[in-house]
Design a protein around this motif. Structure first.
Motif, PDB file in Angstrom:
ATOM      1  N   ALA A 312    -106.664 -85.613  10.329  1.00 14.23           N
ATOM      2  CA  ALA A 312    -105.736 -86.021  11.380  1.00 14.23           C
ATOM      3  C   ALA A 312    -106.146 -87.396  11.898  1.00 14.23           C
ATOM      4  CB  ALA A 312    -105.744 -85.005  12.520  1.00 14.23           C
ATOM      5  N   ASN A 313    -105.165 -88.181  12.324  1.00  9.78           N
ATOM      6  CA  ASN A 313    -105.451 -89.498  12.873  1.00  9.78           C
ATOM      7  C   ASN A 313    -106.009 -89.373  14.290  1.00  9.78           C
ATOM      8  OD1 ASN A 313    -104.686 -91.493  10.857  1.00  9.78           O
ATOM      9  ND2 ASN A 313    -102.617 -90.679  11.081  1.00  9.78           N
ATOM     10  N   GLY A 314    -107.273 -89.782  14.462  1.00  4.15           N
ATOM     11  CA  GLY A 314    -107.888 -89.765  15.773  1.00  4.15           C
ATOM     12  C   GLY A 314    -107.451 -90.967  16.601  1.00  4.15           C
ATOM     13  N   LEU A 315    -107.618 -90.853  17.898  1.00  5.15           N
ATOM     14  CA  LEU A 315    -107.266 -91.947  18.803  1.00  5.15           C
ATOM     15  C   LEU A 315    -108.117 -93.171  18.500  1.00  5.15           C
ATOM     16  CD1 LEU A 315    -105.711 -92.943  21.327  1.00  5.15           C
ATOM     17  CD2 LEU A 315    -107.618 -92.071  22.696  1.00  5.15           C
ATOM     18  N   HIS A 316    -107.446 -94.321  18.293  1.00  3.13           N
ATOM     19  CA  HIS A 316    -108.128 -95.577  17.976  1.00  3.13           C
ATOM     20  C   HIS A 316    -108.290 -96.376  19.265  1.00  3.13           C
ATOM     21  CE1 HIS A 316    -109.174 -99.345  16.127  1.00  3.13           C
ATOM     22  NE2 HIS A 316    -109.031 -98.856  14.905  1.00  3.13           N
ATOM     23  N   PRO A 317    -109.513 -96.787  19.615  1.00  4.83           N
ATOM     24  CA  PRO A 317    -109.713 -97.475  20.894  1.00  4.83           C
ATOM     25  C   PRO A 317    -108.986 -98.806  21.014  1.00  4.83           C
ATOM     26  CG  PRO A 317    -111.688 -97.614  19.528  1.00  4.83           C
ATOM     27  CD  PRO A 317    -110.768 -96.636  18.861  1.00  4.83           C
ATOM     28  N   SER A 318    -108.671 -99.437  19.875  1.00  7.34           N
ATOM     29  CA  SER A 318    -107.966-100.724  19.918  1.00  7.34           C
ATOM     30  C   SER A 318    -106.454-100.578  19.798  1.00  7.34           C
ATOM     31  CB  SER A 318    -108.477-101.636  18.794  1.00  7.34           C
ATOM     32  OG  SER A 318    -109.853-101.897  18.930  1.00  7.34           O
ATOM     33  N   TYR A 319    -105.984 -99.372  19.521  1.00  7.18           N
ATOM     34  CA  TYR A 319    -104.552 -99.134  19.327  1.00  7.18           C
ATOM     35  C   TYR A 319    -104.138 -97.843  20.042  1.00  7.18           C
ATOM     36  CZ  TYR A 319    -105.227-102.538  15.572  1.00  7.18           C
ATOM     37  OH  TYR A 319    -105.555-103.663  14.842  1.00  7.18           O
ATOM     38  N   ASP A 321    -101.909 -97.296  22.082  1.00  6.77           N
ATOM     39  CA  ASP A 321    -100.462 -97.131  22.220  1.00  6.77           C
ATOM     40  C   ASP A 321     -99.823 -96.467  21.009  1.00  6.77           C
ATOM     41  OD1 ASP A 321    -101.115 -99.439  20.740  1.00  6.77           O
ATOM     42  OD2 ASP A 321     -99.086-100.245  21.041  1.00  6.77           O
ATOM     43  N   LYS A 322    -100.578 -96.275  19.942  1.00  9.30           N
ATOM     44  CA  LYS A 322    -100.028 -95.623  18.757  1.00  9.30           C
ATOM     45  C   LYS A 322    -100.020 -94.093  18.876  1.00  9.30           C
ATOM     46  CE  LYS A 322     -99.289 -99.431  16.480  1.00  9.30           C
ATOM     47  NZ  LYS A 322     -97.895 -99.872  16.184  1.00  9.30           N
ATOM     48  N   HIS A 323    -100.582 -93.574  19.953  1.00  6.90           N
ATOM     49  CA  HIS A 323    -100.614 -92.137  20.181  1.00  6.90           C
ATOM     50  C   HIS A 323     -99.858 -91.784  21.455  1.00  6.90           C
ATOM     51  CE1 HIS A 323    -103.911 -91.970  17.238  1.00  6.90           C
ATOM     52  NE2 HIS A 323    -103.740 -90.658  17.216  1.00  6.90           N
ATOM     53  N   ASP A 324     -99.365 -90.571  21.513  1.00 11.42           N
ATOM     54  CA  ASP A 324     -98.946 -89.969  22.767  1.00 11.42           C
ATOM     55  C   ASP A 324    -100.236 -89.559  23.478  1.00 11.42           C
ATOM     56  OD1 ASP A 324     -98.255 -88.034  24.749  1.00 11.42           O
ATOM     57  OD2 ASP A 324     -96.357 -87.660  23.741  1.00 11.42           O
ATOM     58  N   SER A 325    -100.447 -90.049  24.675  1.00 14.65           N
ATOM     59  CA  SER A 325    -101.726 -89.844  25.355  1.00 14.65           C
ATOM     60  C   SER A 325    -102.077 -88.376  25.569  1.00 14.65           C
ATOM     61  CB  SER A 325    -101.730 -90.578  26.706  1.00 14.65           C
ATOM     62  OG  SER A 325    -100.687 -90.100  27.538  1.00 14.65           O
ATOM     63  N   GLN A 368    -104.964 -81.096  19.883  1.00 18.78           N
ATOM     64  CA  GLN A 368    -103.628 -81.075  19.306  1.00 18.78           C
ATOM     65  C   GLN A 368    -103.172 -82.492  18.989  1.00 18.78           C
ATOM     66  OE1 GLN A 368    -100.676 -78.153  20.922  1.00 18.78           O
ATOM     67  NE2 GLN A 368    -102.116 -78.037  22.624  1.00 18.78           N
ATOM     68  N   LEU A 369    -102.443 -82.611  17.902  1.00 19.86           N
ATOM     69  CA  LEU A 369    -101.839 -83.885  17.523  1.00 19.86           C
ATOM     70  C   LEU A 369    -100.331 -83.709  17.407  1.00 19.86           C
ATOM     71  CD1 LEU A 369    -101.993 -86.850  16.514  1.00 19.86           C
ATOM     72  CD2 LEU A 369    -102.225 -85.934  14.198  1.00 19.86           C
ATOM     73  N   ASP A 374     -91.157 -91.944  18.699  1.00 21.90           N
ATOM     74  CA  ASP A 374     -90.555 -93.013  17.911  1.00 21.90           C
ATOM     75  C   ASP A 374     -91.352 -93.330  16.652  1.00 21.90           C
ATOM     76  OD1 ASP A 374     -92.751 -94.060  19.177  1.00 21.90           O
ATOM     77  OD2 ASP A 374     -91.719 -95.794  20.053  1.00 21.90           O
ATOM     78  N   MET A 375     -92.270 -92.428  16.251  1.00 24.29           N
ATOM     79  CA  MET A 375     -93.058 -92.622  15.037  1.00 24.29           C
ATOM     80  C   MET A 375     -92.991 -91.377  14.172  1.00 24.29           C
ATOM     81  SD  MET A 375     -96.446 -94.647  16.435  1.00 24.29           S
ATOM     82  CE  MET A 375     -97.023 -94.988  14.772  1.00 24.29           C
ATOM     83  N   ARG A 376     -92.866 -91.603  12.886  1.00 26.64           N
ATOM     84  CA  ARG A 376     -92.815 -90.485  11.939  1.00 26.64           C
ATOM     85  C   ARG A 376     -94.227 -90.220  11.416  1.00 26.64           C
ATOM     86  NH1 ARG A 376     -89.747 -90.719   6.059  1.00 26.64           N
ATOM     87  NH2 ARG A 376     -89.906 -88.503   5.527  1.00 26.64           N
ATOM     88  N   PRO A 377     -94.703 -88.985  11.512  1.00 25.79           N
ATOM     89  CA  PRO A 377     -96.057 -88.692  11.042  1.00 25.79           C
ATOM     90  C   PRO A 377     -96.118 -88.627   9.523  1.00 25.79           C
ATOM     91  CG  PRO A 377     -95.018 -86.668  11.725  1.00 25.79           C
ATOM     92  CD  PRO A 377     -94.046 -87.781  12.054  1.00 25.79           C
ATOM     93  N   GLY A 378     -97.333 -88.619   8.996  1.00 18.53           N
ATOM     94  CA  GLY A 378     -97.511 -88.323   7.579  1.00 18.53           C
ATOM     95  C   GLY A 378     -97.254 -86.845   7.342  1.00 18.53           C
ATOM     96  N   SER A 379     -97.505 -86.400   6.126  1.00 21.98           N
ATOM     97  CA  SER A 379     -97.314 -84.986   5.830  1.00 21.98           C
ATOM     98  C   SER A 379     -98.504 -84.485   5.038  1.00 21.98           C
ATOM     99  CB  SER A 379     -96.010 -84.761   5.069  1.00 21.98           C
ATOM    100  OG  SER A 379     -95.696 -83.379   5.009  1.00 21.98           O
ATOM    101  N   THR A 380     -98.475 -83.221   4.666  1.00 21.40           N
ATOM    102  CA  THR A 380     -99.600 -82.577   4.002  1.00 21.40           C
ATOM    103  C   THR A 380     -99.068 -81.610   2.947  1.00 21.40           C
ATOM    104  OG1 THR A 380     -99.678 -80.658   5.450  1.00 21.40           O
ATOM    105  CG2 THR A 380    -100.807 -82.634   6.232  1.00 21.40           C
ATOM    106  N   VAL A 381     -99.989 -80.814   2.396  1.00 22.29           N
ATOM    107  CA  VAL A 381     -99.570 -79.776   1.452  1.00 22.29           C
ATOM    108  C   VAL A 381     -98.985 -78.570   2.181  1.00 22.29           C
ATOM    109  CG1 VAL A 381    -101.293 -80.495  -0.235  1.00 22.29           C
ATOM    110  CG2 VAL A 381    -101.841 -78.657   1.360  1.00 22.29           C
TER     111      VAL A 381
END
Length: 427
Positions: A312-319, A321-325, A368-369, A374-381
């Protein structure tokens, strides 16, 4: 666990090597290798493993028939984004021996530049049976390639944002000086080197697959040494935690199963990917060998669950705004439950609640992620497994930084926590 984890990460440069390592690990823990072309004799409590290409399926047969107790399944994937060498196009160019690449999946191109790269893959060689050639894996242990960046003096706008062309800018430099080849064609020079490493005769090679990989080993990092960085954490960590949990499992009424799919990074639609009948056919075969009625396969599906384990994409300290807080997983914060309203992550409320209960039972927090609206997530198996089997499925994983970079970062505590939860799931 760190020793096992780092050893696994450092010895699995391709999906095939990952599948081989998993199969060896399972075999060492009492799993019997099955040939899908042969008749099977399955026993309650028996441990079994089979492979299809770079995919692996293993299970512990339950005391009860699947129609009564179902399957408890955990999945992961063996492949990672990569650059595949076009070895037939190796050539002398401007005084260098260079190889163009083909992009596998969606790697971050810039992360592959100026790295100590090497080559790993598989050779398909002749055997005594013409219709059954041998597949021989190989790994160049030492760095032997580099994709050099262009100097800032020759591209002053490089730091303003530069779009690398995979076709024009990602050629791997393998050597210098055409005279070093001693009259050997460039393509043959690379095949001969691979043959020496694999211990085969170059003249017996029918086909070859060659991938670049990062030679830097996995390392702990951070002031407190709580993080680690490595290549292909996505999804080698998923594979190892599922395998460790299954190996530790005891026989119960329910059949415990692990599925390690290839080709997730390219959409899963293949003979061995999640968007295939691989899992469904094996389940149906197990049900049939239990001597149950035709209806049993449907009862088994209704009594089963699947946990899809992917990063899963973890919160990036420099970005930030790319996550819902409210749904921004932190490294070291525990396993992540991934949700998506459009089912790009698989999920049912009941199974999500059950996973949360497992985390509480093991004393680990659960994160939880959910992506920004306004962003489409990746997907998995996960969605493919759910759709092909009709089994309730959820998507979980550990949080990462720099997913799909040649070098990713994660927290060791999250790996241990997810392993514990998966062990509890199989218990």
């Amino acid at each position: 666990m760190q020793h096992q984890l780092f050893g696994f990460l450092d010895s699995t440069p391709t999906a095939l090597h990952t599948a081989l390592q998993l199969t060896d690990r399972l075999s060492a823990n009492g799993f019997t290798r099955l040939d899908p072309r042969q008749q099977w004799q399955l026993e309650p409590g028996g441990r079994y493993v089979l492979t299809r290409g770079a995919s692996v399926v293993a299970w512990i047969s339950g005391h009860s028939p699947p129609g009564e107790s179902g399957f408890r399944v955990a999945t992961a994937h063996t492949d990672s984004p990569a650059l595949k060498l076009k070895h037939d196009a190796v050539r002398n160019e401007s005084g260098y021996l260079v190889a163009p690449v083909e992009v596998y999946g969606s790697p971050i191109y810039s992360s592959w530049l100026d790295r100590d790269l090497s080559v790993a893959g598989a050779l398909v060689v002749e055997s005594e049976e013409p219709q059954a050639p041998r597949v021989v894996p190989f790994v160049f242990q030492q760095p032997c390639a580099v994709i050099p960046n262009l100097a800032i003096h020759l591209n002053r706008k490089l730091n303003e944002g530069f779009a690398y062309s995979a076709h024009d800018h990602l050629h791997a430099v393998l050597d210098i000086g055409a005279d070093r080849l001693s009259g050997v064609q460039p393509r043959e020079a690379l095949l001969q080197a691979a043959a020496r490493v694999a211990g085969v005769q170059a003249s017996t090679i029918i086909r070859a697959e060659m991938f670049l990989y990062d030679t830097q080993p996995a390392r702990r990092t951070a002031l407190s040494q709580t993080l680690f960085s490595a290549s292909q954490i996505d999804n080698k960590v998923g594979c190892l935690t599922v395998a460790e949990a299954l190996c530790a499992a005891k026989t119960t009424a329910t059949t415990a199963m692990a599925v390690f799919y290839d080709h997730e990074e390219i959409g899963s639609r293949s003979w061995s990917g999640a968007d295939s009948v691989l899992l469904l056919h094996i389940m149906e075969r197990i049900v049939a060998l239990a001597g149950e009625s035709a209806e049993a396969r449907y009862r088994a599906a209704a009594a089963s669950t699947i946990i899809s384990n992917d990063a899963a994409n973890g919160l990036h300290p420099s970005y930030r705004d790319k996550h819902d807080s409210a749904y921004a997983p932190l490294l070291g914060g525990g396993p992540v439950l991934k949700s998506d309203a459009n089912q790009r992550y698989a999920g049912t409320p009941e199974l999500e609640a059950a996973f949360a209960a497992l985390c509480r039972q093991e004393g680990h927090p659960m994160q939880q992620l959910v992506s920004r609206a306004d962003m489409r997530p990746g997907s998995t198996v996960g969605p493919f497994s759910a759709a092909h089997t009709g089994i309730a499925t959820i998507d979980v994983g550990i949080p990462l930084l720099a997913m799909h970079s040649i070098r990713e970062t994660a927290a060791l505590a999250d790996v241990l926590a997810l392993r514990d939860v998966l062990r509890s799931y199989f218990a």
